[in-house]
Design a protein around this motif. Structure first.
Motif, PDB file in Angstrom:
ATOM      1  N   UNK A  19       0.836  -1.203   0.000  1.00  0.00           N
ATOM      2  CA  UNK A  19       0.000   0.000   0.000  1.00  0.00           C
ATOM      3  C   UNK A  19       0.871   1.254   0.000  1.00  0.00           C
ATOM      4  N   UNK A  20       0.253   2.359  -0.390  1.00  0.00           N
ATOM      5  CA  UNK A  20       0.972   3.628  -0.385  1.00  0.00           C
ATOM      6  C   UNK A  20       1.397   4.033   1.014  1.00  0.00           C
ATOM      7  N   UNK A  21       0.548   3.801   1.989  1.00  0.00           N
ATOM      8  CA  UNK A  21       0.885   4.136   3.378  1.00  0.00           C
ATOM      9  C   UNK A  21       2.155   3.413   3.809  1.00  0.00           C
ATOM     10  N   UNK A  22       2.250   2.130   3.490  1.00  0.00           N
ATOM     11  CA  UNK A  22       3.438   1.360   3.880  1.00  0.00           C
ATOM     12  C   UNK A  22       4.689   1.856   3.148  1.00  0.00           C
ATOM     13  N   UNK A  23       4.515   2.314   1.916  1.00  0.00           N
ATOM     14  CA  UNK A  23       5.660   2.841   1.180  1.00  0.00           C
ATOM     15  C   UNK A  23       6.178   4.121   1.816  1.00  0.00           C
ATOM     16  N   UNK A  24       5.274   5.005   2.221  1.00  0.00           N
ATOM     17  CA  UNK A  24       5.702   6.242   2.882  1.00  0.00           C
ATOM     18  C   UNK A  24       6.351   5.907   4.224  1.00  0.00           C
ATOM     19  N   UNK A  25       5.787   4.955   4.940  1.00  0.00           N
ATOM     20  CA  UNK A  25       6.392   4.534   6.206  1.00  0.00           C
ATOM     21  C   UNK A  25       7.801   3.988   5.980  1.00  0.00           C
ATOM     22  N   UNK A  26       7.988   3.244   4.901  1.00  0.00           N
ATOM     23  CA  UNK A  26       9.306   2.707   4.586  1.00  0.00           C
ATOM     24  C   UNK A  26      10.302   3.843   4.365  1.00  0.00           C
ATOM     25  N   UNK A  27       9.882   4.884   3.665  1.00  0.00           N
ATOM     26  CA  UNK A  27      10.765   6.035   3.439  1.00  0.00           C
ATOM     27  C   UNK A  27      11.164   6.694   4.746  1.00  0.00           C
ATOM     28  N   UNK A  28      10.264   6.668   5.720  1.00  0.00           N
ATOM     29  CA  UNK A  28      10.493   7.354   6.992  1.00  0.00           C
ATOM     30  C   UNK A  28      11.216   6.493   8.022  1.00  0.00           C
ATOM     31  N   UNK A  29      11.468   5.237   7.698  1.00  0.00           N
ATOM     32  CA  UNK A  29      11.958   4.294   8.707  1.00  0.00           C
ATOM     33  C   UNK A  29      13.285   4.727   9.322  1.00  0.00           C
ATOM     34  N   UNK A  30      14.212   5.234   8.512  1.00  0.00           N
ATOM     35  CA  UNK A  30      15.516   5.634   9.045  1.00  0.00           C
ATOM     36  C   UNK A  30      15.406   6.857   9.938  1.00  0.00           C
ATOM     37  N   UNK A  31      14.414   7.701   9.672  1.00  0.00           N
ATOM     38  CA  UNK A  31      14.267   8.946  10.424  1.00  0.00           C
ATOM     39  C   UNK A  31      13.436   8.766  11.678  1.00  0.00           C
ATOM     40  N   UNK A  32      12.410   7.916  11.597  1.00  0.00           N
ATOM     41  CA  UNK A  32      11.492   7.733  12.720  1.00  0.00           C
ATOM     42  C   UNK A  32      11.475   6.271  13.125  1.00  0.00           C
ATOM     43  N   UNK A  33      12.058   5.965  14.244  1.00  0.00           N
ATOM     44  CA  UNK A  33      12.147   4.573  14.701  1.00  0.00           C
ATOM     45  C   UNK A  33      10.861   4.080  15.343  1.00  0.00           C
ATOM     46  N   UNK A  34      10.101   4.984  15.946  1.00  0.00           N
ATOM     47  CA  UNK A  34       8.873   4.585  16.623  1.00  0.00           C
ATOM     48  C   UNK A  34       7.767   4.308  15.600  1.00  0.00           C
ATOM     49  N   UNK A  35       7.224   3.083  15.591  1.00  0.00           N
ATOM     50  CA  UNK A  35       6.224   2.734  14.565  1.00  0.00           C
ATOM     51  C   UNK A  35       4.969   3.605  14.600  1.00  0.00           C
ATOM     52  N   UNK A  36       4.507   3.957  15.799  1.00  0.00           N
ATOM     53  CA  UNK A  36       3.303   4.777  15.917  1.00  0.00           C
ATOM     54  C   UNK A  36       3.547   6.171  15.358  1.00  0.00           C
ATOM     55  N   UNK A  37       4.681   6.750  15.736  1.00  0.00           N
ATOM     56  CA  UNK A  37       5.029   8.082  15.227  1.00  0.00           C
ATOM     57  C   UNK A  37       5.220   8.045  13.710  1.00  0.00           C
ATOM     58  N   UNK A  38       5.833   6.956  13.233  1.00  0.00           N
ATOM     59  CA  UNK A  38       6.072   6.824  11.798  1.00  0.00           C
ATOM     60  C   UNK A  38       4.749   6.758  11.026  1.00  0.00           C
ATOM     61  N   UNK A  39       3.794   6.002  11.546  1.00  0.00           N
ATOM     62  CA  UNK A  39       2.510   5.886  10.845  1.00  0.00           C
ATOM     63  C   UNK A  39       1.747   7.214  10.870  1.00  0.00           C
ATOM     64  N   UNK A  40       1.774   7.875  11.995  1.00  0.00           N
ATOM     65  CA  UNK A  40       1.093   9.172  12.103  1.00  0.00           C
ATOM     66  C   UNK A  40       1.682  10.173  11.120  1.00  0.00           C
ATOM     67  N   UNK A  41       3.012  10.183  11.027  1.00  0.00           N
ATOM     68  CA  UNK A  41       3.675  11.104  10.101  1.00  0.00           C
ATOM     69  C   UNK A  41       3.353  10.741   8.662  1.00  0.00           C
ATOM     70  N   UNK A  42       3.349   9.433   8.362  1.00  0.00           N
ATOM     71  CA  UNK A  42       3.047   8.984   6.999  1.00  0.00           C
ATOM     72  C   UNK A  42       1.626   9.384   6.600  1.00  0.00           C
ATOM     73  N   UNK A  43       0.691   9.229   7.505  1.00  0.00           N
ATOM     74  CA  UNK A  43      -0.693   9.632   7.212  1.00  0.00           C
ATOM     75  C   UNK A  43      -0.779  11.143   6.972  1.00  0.00           C
ATOM     76  N   UNK A  44       0.020  11.906   7.715  1.00  0.00           N
ATOM     77  CA  UNK A  44       0.056  13.349   7.504  1.00  0.00           C
ATOM     78  C   UNK A  44       0.600  13.717   6.138  1.00  0.00           C
ATOM     79  N   UNK A  45       1.604  12.969   5.675  1.00  0.00           N
ATOM     80  CA  UNK A  45       2.169  13.199   4.345  1.00  0.00           C
ATOM     81  C   UNK A  45       1.111  12.929   3.278  1.00  0.00           C
ATOM     82  N   UNK A  46       0.401  11.829   3.410  1.00  0.00           N
ATOM     83  CA  UNK A  46      -0.630  11.485   2.433  1.00  0.00           C
ATOM     84  C   UNK A  46      -1.778  12.489   2.456  1.00  0.00           C
ATOM     85  N   UNK A  47      -2.095  12.987   3.620  1.00  0.00           N
ATOM     86  CA  UNK A  47      -3.120  14.031   3.724  1.00  0.00           C
ATOM     87  C   UNK A  47      -2.686  15.275   2.964  1.00  0.00           C
ATOM     88  N   UNK A  48      -1.418  15.622   3.078  1.00  0.00           N
ATOM     89  CA  UNK A  48      -0.880  16.806   2.381  1.00  0.00           C
ATOM     90  C   UNK A  48      -1.060  16.690   0.863  1.00  0.00           C
TER      91      UNK A  48
END
Length: 238
Positions: free
Chosen positions: A94-123
């Motif tokens: 899914x697109x959400x998982x792809x954005x999370x993958x991009x953020x993995x090195x920057x955000x180690x916390x899975x919850x924070x990573x998903x929240x940030x990824x959802x914010x990117x997709x919202x943008x």
């Protein structure tokens, strides 16, 4: 700023090395730069030099002062690359998982990573498609997902290889609007001369050589002239 200093690319051939990009020396500082040329002219190779996907066989390429060979990792952290076909770039279900993958090195916390990824997709207006299979998305939606995944990590430079080639008119306009609002320096290749005209500067590549470098309208006229001389208008082979 991107600096090419005699950057040359050669590949082995049956009769010796063959140059696919002749020595190129140019500095790219403008916010929007288009690269146009026929298929096989070397324009995609030029783009790939910027983030080290291709390395010069002679000369060098500097991105914000960093050599793409000696500091490849640091360069790739600054340069995001978008391919023509988003399916070659979207590797998760899914697109959400792809954005999370991009953020993995920057955000180690899975919850924070998903929240940030959802914010990117919202943008990017993609939140309703966040958990939809990438194979169920339209071509335009896939391209926007690929862009979102690349831009999620805020690269300083975005390089895009024919990003609208596979899109219908509506999604082409959507991607162009997105590009026009980006803060990043953008370097892109395209066969769409209207899209190229949106830029601040256009490079014309022909047979591995930079044959014109200037304002969009003059560069596009030069490019048309190359093809008119050959009895064929750009776009006739599309």
């Amino acid at each position: 700023m991107i600096v090419f200093e005699g950057a040359t690319v050669s590949v082995p051939g049956p009769d010796g090395d063959r140059r696919i990009l002749e020595p190129l020396s140019v500095t790219l500082a403008e916010r929007r730069i288009a690269v146009i040329g026929a298929n096989g002219s070397g324009k995609s190779t030029l783009l790939k030099l910027i983030n080290g996907l291709v390395t010069p066989t002679a000369g060098r390429v500097l991105v914000e002062g960093l050599d793409t060979v000696k500091a490849g990792r640091a360069v790739r952290q600054r340069v995001g690359f978008v391919f023509t076909d988003p399916l070659s770039q979207l590797v998760m279900p899914t697109g959400l998982e792809d954005v999370e993958l991009s953020l993995r090195a920057r955000l180690r916390n899975p919850t924070e990573r998903r929240t940030t990824a959802l914010g990117v997709l919202e943008r990017f207006g993609l939140a309703p498609l966040a958990e939809q299979s990438i194979y169920d998305l339209s071509g335009g939606e896939r391209q926007l997902m690929a862009l979102a995944a690349v831009l999620a990590v805020d690269p300083r430079i975005l390089v895009a290889d024919e990003p609208t080639t596979l899109l219908d008119l509506r999604n082409e306009r959507r991607v162009r609007r997105l590009f026009s609002g980006l803060d990043q320096q953008l370097v892109f290749t395209t066969h769409d001369l209207e899209f190229a005209a949106d830029s601040d500067r256009v490079l014309v590549i022909d047979d591995g050589r930079l044959v014109f470098d200037g304002d969009p309208r003059t560069a596009i006229d030069h490019y048309r002239g190359l093809h008119l001389d050959a009895g064929k208008l750009p776009g006739d082979d599309r």
